[in-house]
Design a protein around this motif. Structure first.
Motif, PDB file in Angstrom:
ATOM      1  N   UNK A 235       0.836  -1.212   0.000  1.00 46.87           N
ATOM      2  CA  UNK A 235       0.000   0.000   0.000  1.00 46.87           C
ATOM      3  C   UNK A 235       0.868   1.259   0.000  1.00 46.87           C
ATOM      4  N   UNK A 236       1.962   1.236   0.768  1.00 45.47           N
ATOM      5  CA  UNK A 236       2.861   2.391   0.798  1.00 45.47           C
ATOM      6  C   UNK A 236       3.470   2.638  -0.586  1.00 45.47           C
ATOM      7  N   UNK A 237       3.906   1.573  -1.250  1.00 48.69           N
ATOM      8  CA  UNK A 237       4.529   1.707  -2.571  1.00 48.69           C
ATOM      9  C   UNK A 237       3.518   2.228  -3.590  1.00 48.69           C
ATOM     10  N   UNK A 238       2.314   1.666  -3.571  1.00 48.21           N
ATOM     11  CA  UNK A 238       1.276   2.100  -4.520  1.00 48.21           C
ATOM     12  C   UNK A 238       0.919   3.562  -4.274  1.00 48.21           C
ATOM     13  N   UNK A 239       0.801   3.936  -3.014  1.00 43.97           N
ATOM     14  CA  UNK A 239       0.507   5.340  -2.690  1.00 43.97           C
ATOM     15  C   UNK A 239       1.605   6.255  -3.207  1.00 43.97           C
ATOM     16  N   UNK A 240       2.878   5.909  -2.938  1.00 48.04           N
ATOM     17  CA  UNK A 240       3.988   6.754  -3.351  1.00 48.04           C
ATOM     18  C   UNK A 240       4.143   6.833  -4.860  1.00 48.04           C
ATOM     19  N   UNK A 241       3.846   5.724  -5.546  1.00 50.05           N
ATOM     20  CA  UNK A 241       3.985   5.716  -7.000  1.00 50.05           C
ATOM     21  C   UNK A 241       2.921   6.563  -7.680  1.00 50.05           C
ATOM     22  N   UNK A 242       1.676   6.471  -7.231  1.00 48.03           N
ATOM     23  CA  UNK A 242       0.566   7.120  -7.947  1.00 48.03           C
ATOM     24  C   UNK A 242       0.127   8.442  -7.331  1.00 48.03           C
ATOM     25  N   UNK A 243       0.803   8.883  -6.269  1.00 47.91           N
ATOM     26  CA  UNK A 243       0.620  10.233  -5.753  1.00 47.91           C
ATOM     27  C   UNK A 243       0.885  11.231  -6.869  1.00 47.91           C
ATOM     28  N   UNK A 244       0.003  12.219  -7.016  1.00 48.12           N
ATOM     29  CA  UNK A 244       0.160  13.231  -8.066  1.00 48.12           C
ATOM     30  C   UNK A 244       0.245  12.585  -9.447  1.00 48.12           C
ATOM     31  N   UNK A 245      -0.504  11.489  -9.621  1.00 49.18           N
ATOM     32  CA  UNK A 245      -0.517  10.730 -10.878  1.00 49.18           C
ATOM     33  C   UNK A 245       0.897  10.332 -11.313  1.00 49.18           C
ATOM     34  N   UNK A 246       1.722  10.007 -10.317  1.00 50.06           N
ATOM     35  CA  UNK A 246       3.072   9.534 -10.604  1.00 50.06           C
ATOM     36  C   UNK A 246       4.080  10.604 -10.944  1.00 50.06           C
ATOM     37  N   UNK A 247       3.666  11.860 -10.963  1.00 49.90           N
ATOM     38  CA  UNK A 247       4.537  12.954 -11.391  1.00 49.90           C
ATOM     39  C   UNK A 247       5.285  13.543 -10.190  1.00 49.90           C
ATOM     40  N   UNK A 342       5.419   9.288 -14.156  1.00 48.06           N
ATOM     41  CA  UNK A 342       4.001   9.177 -14.457  1.00 48.06           C
ATOM     42  C   UNK A 342       3.435   7.904 -13.859  1.00 48.06           C
ATOM     43  N   UNK A 343       2.136   7.648 -14.080  1.00 50.78           N
ATOM     44  CA  UNK A 343       1.431   6.562 -13.397  1.00 50.78           C
ATOM     45  C   UNK A 343       1.591   5.199 -14.065  1.00 50.78           C
ATOM     46  N   UNK A 344       2.820   4.867 -14.432  1.00 49.15           N
ATOM     47  CA  UNK A 344       3.109   3.571 -15.054  1.00 49.15           C
ATOM     48  C   UNK A 344       4.185   2.891 -14.211  1.00 49.15           C
ATOM     49  N   UNK A 345       3.864   1.747 -13.653  1.00 49.95           N
ATOM     50  CA  UNK A 345       4.768   1.044 -12.743  1.00 49.95           C
ATOM     51  C   UNK A 345       5.244  -0.274 -13.351  1.00 49.95           C
ATOM     52  N   UNK A 346       6.497  -0.355 -13.773  1.00 48.57           N
ATOM     53  CA  UNK A 346       7.049  -1.650 -14.165  1.00 48.57           C
ATOM     54  C   UNK A 346       7.348  -2.480 -12.914  1.00 48.57           C
ATOM     55  N   UNK A 347       6.932  -3.736 -12.929  1.00 51.30           N
ATOM     56  CA  UNK A 347       7.226  -4.648 -11.821  1.00 51.30           C
ATOM     57  C   UNK A 347       8.062  -5.787 -12.386  1.00 51.30           C
ATOM     58  N   UNK A 348       9.268  -5.942 -11.864  1.00 45.19           N
ATOM     59  CA  UNK A 348      10.246  -6.856 -12.446  1.00 45.19           C
ATOM     60  C   UNK A 348      10.702  -7.859 -11.393  1.00 45.19           C
ATOM     61  N   UNK A 349      10.645  -9.156 -11.697  1.00 41.22           N
ATOM     62  CA  UNK A 349      11.110 -10.153 -10.730  1.00 41.22           C
ATOM     63  C   UNK A 349      12.628 -10.305 -10.766  1.00 41.22           C
ATOM     64  N   UNK A 350      13.200 -10.686  -9.624  1.00 37.14           N
ATOM     65  CA  UNK A 350      14.621 -11.005  -9.572  1.00 37.14           C
ATOM     66  C   UNK A 350      14.812 -12.208  -8.647  1.00 37.14           C
TER      67      UNK A 350
END
Length: 465
Positions: A235-247, A342-350
């Motif tokens: 939830x913290x990550x999603x909030x921080x990423x999409x705050x201000x539409x990711x800008x 912006x509001x685009x989040x790449x999620x990459x496994x490692x």
């Protein structure tokens, strides 16, 4: 020219500097009075500022207040509380051979400061540097971003009405205006924006040997290892990423997730986005918009560079792009190389942190780096790898609101720092008064020199120099 003729823009720093020279360095009380006037302006025009921010960026009122107005009010109060201590002269005495040296070090203002703000947080990023500059005793000219026109015009109206031209003045205009200002004889330039424009500002300032503080951006990596997963962390990550539409320049740019929790994390990201913005984010009053058409197009192109796990909807007329999660991105794609902003989040496994860090896939000199983990060894590995001035563990964004933490970049993310005491130091220089009290004159330091004098110098150098 939207505001003034070329001659006026060129003479602004001269006008402010001459006023400072004629009146002298302002007292601490005068500086506090100016800062408190700025606080009053923010309080009195709170509703109008929130409305302007919504007009420019579709910002929710809550985000406008918390990330723009509240952070400025807190900064003003913190600076006023500590200004006397920061400004206190530092005195010291040192015994030398034949004399005692007495030092008195005092912070002095540079003079006239040019502040070029950014469009993503157009109130905060225009006025936060001004707080530090005023606290240090400077005069300021602020050039807000033309890409947030409603906010820029409002700032010009309320600031120029409350302050004299010689003290604090807002100039609106486009890139041409900014170019004219950066070629004017300011004593220091503070710029917030892209690395591309930051290079232009630095080159222009270098022609006049004007010092520059650059606050740029970067691809802030966000790591989540197998011990760092929780619904709260997601939830913290999603909030921080999409705050201000990711800008946001310190938003988590790309999320790297350990393969053992990859699907679980993706599912929880989807659940958090739905909880925050509902099934139709475009109808949510809590989700912002993309600032410009050009930036909108860039986000659309990014979305097409991977498989859309969630979101992907966009409406050009509304400058709306839904919170979007992309996976399975081809190596070398621009979304992996350029700051997303912006509001685009790449999620990459490692699979292994050491291997990932060695791969060169993470930009090391970002504004910040994020890691969610309970494993102290992995946290230390990440901290050692990153060059960022700030590393945030198990939290995003919050550090930037603290006046106790210097905010700034390194390498590609800029140079110089501000907020709190760091802002006071950034906008002032140390001026030293040096006095000596002689109790003996050491004649050996004067010509003609001799071998004997050289031997004495080697024995007594710590006392002589």
């Amino acid at each position: 020219m939207p505001d003034h003729d070329n001659h006026f823009l060129k003479t602004l720093p001269v006008i402010q500097r001459e006023e400072l020279l004629s009146t002298g360095r302002p007292s601490l009380e005068a500086r506090k009075k100016q800062l408190l006037k700025l606080k009053t302006i923010l309080l009195e025009h709170e509703a109008a500022l929130i409305e302007a921010l919504h007009s420019d960026l579709g910002k929710p009122a809550f985000e406008s207040y918390s990330s723009e107005i509240a952070i400025l009010l807190n900064e003003i109060e913190y600076v006023c509380k500590h200004l006397v201590k920061w400004n206190r002269p530092v005195r010291s005495r040192h015994l030398k051979l034949g004399y005692v040296e007495a030092l008195k070090k005092v912070r002095h203002p540079y003079g006239s400061i040019l502040i070029i703000g950014s469009w993503n947080y157009p109130v905060q990023l225009s006025l936060m540097p001004a707080i530090g500059a005023i606290a240090a005793g400077n005069r300021c000219v602020i050039k807000p971003s033309e890409h947030a026109p409603a906010t820029a015009e409002l700032l010009k109206k309320i600031i120029n009405h409350a302050f004299s031209l010689e003290q604090l003045h807002v100039v609106t205009g486009d890139g041409q205006t900014a170019s004219l200002l950066t070629s004017a004889p300011f004593d220091l330039i503070f710029f917030t924006g892209s690395g591309k424009i930051g290079k232009v500002v630095a080159e222009q300032a270098a022609k006049q040997l004007t010092p520059v503080i650059l606050e740029l951006g970067g691809k802030n990596p966000c790591m989540m290892d197998e011990t760092g997963y929780s619904k709260g962390a997601i939830r913290e990550i999603v909030w921080g990423k999409f705050l201000n539409a990711g800008q946001t320049c310190i938003a988590p740019d790309t999320l790297f997730v350990h393969h053992s929790i990859y699907e679980k994390a993706l599912n929880e990201i989807s659940a958090s986005i739905s909880a925050f913005y509902g099934d139709r984010p475009q109808a949510s009053r809590d989700y912002g918009r993309i600032c410009t058409d050009a930036h909108f197009q860039k986000m659309v192109e990014f979305i097409g560079q991977g498989n859309v796990r969630l979101g992907g909807e966009h409406d050009r007329n509304d400058r709306f792009i839904s919170p979007t999660v992309v996976t399975d991105i081809k190596p070398g794609s621009p979304i992996l190389e350029e700051e997303i902003f912006g509001p685009v989040l790449p999620v990459i496994p490692y699979t292994d942190l050491k291997t990932l860090l060695a791969s060169g896939r993470l930009q090391r000199d970002t504004l910040t780096g994020y890691i969610f983990s309970k494993d102290e060894h992995q946290i230390q590995q990440f901290k050692d790898h990153m060059r960022s001035p700030t590393i945030s563990v198990n939290q995003v964004i919050h550090h930037a609101a603290s006046p106790h933490i210097a905010f700034g970049g390194v390498g590609r993310s800029g140079y110089g720092a501000y907020h709190g005491k760091s802002g006071f130091l950034a906008f002032s220089y140390e001026k030293t008064e040096y006095k000596t009290y002689h109790y003996l004159r050491f004649q050996g330091k004067f010509p003609p020199y001799s071998d004997r004098n050289m031997q004495a110098l080697k024995k007594l150098r710590k006392w002589l120099l």
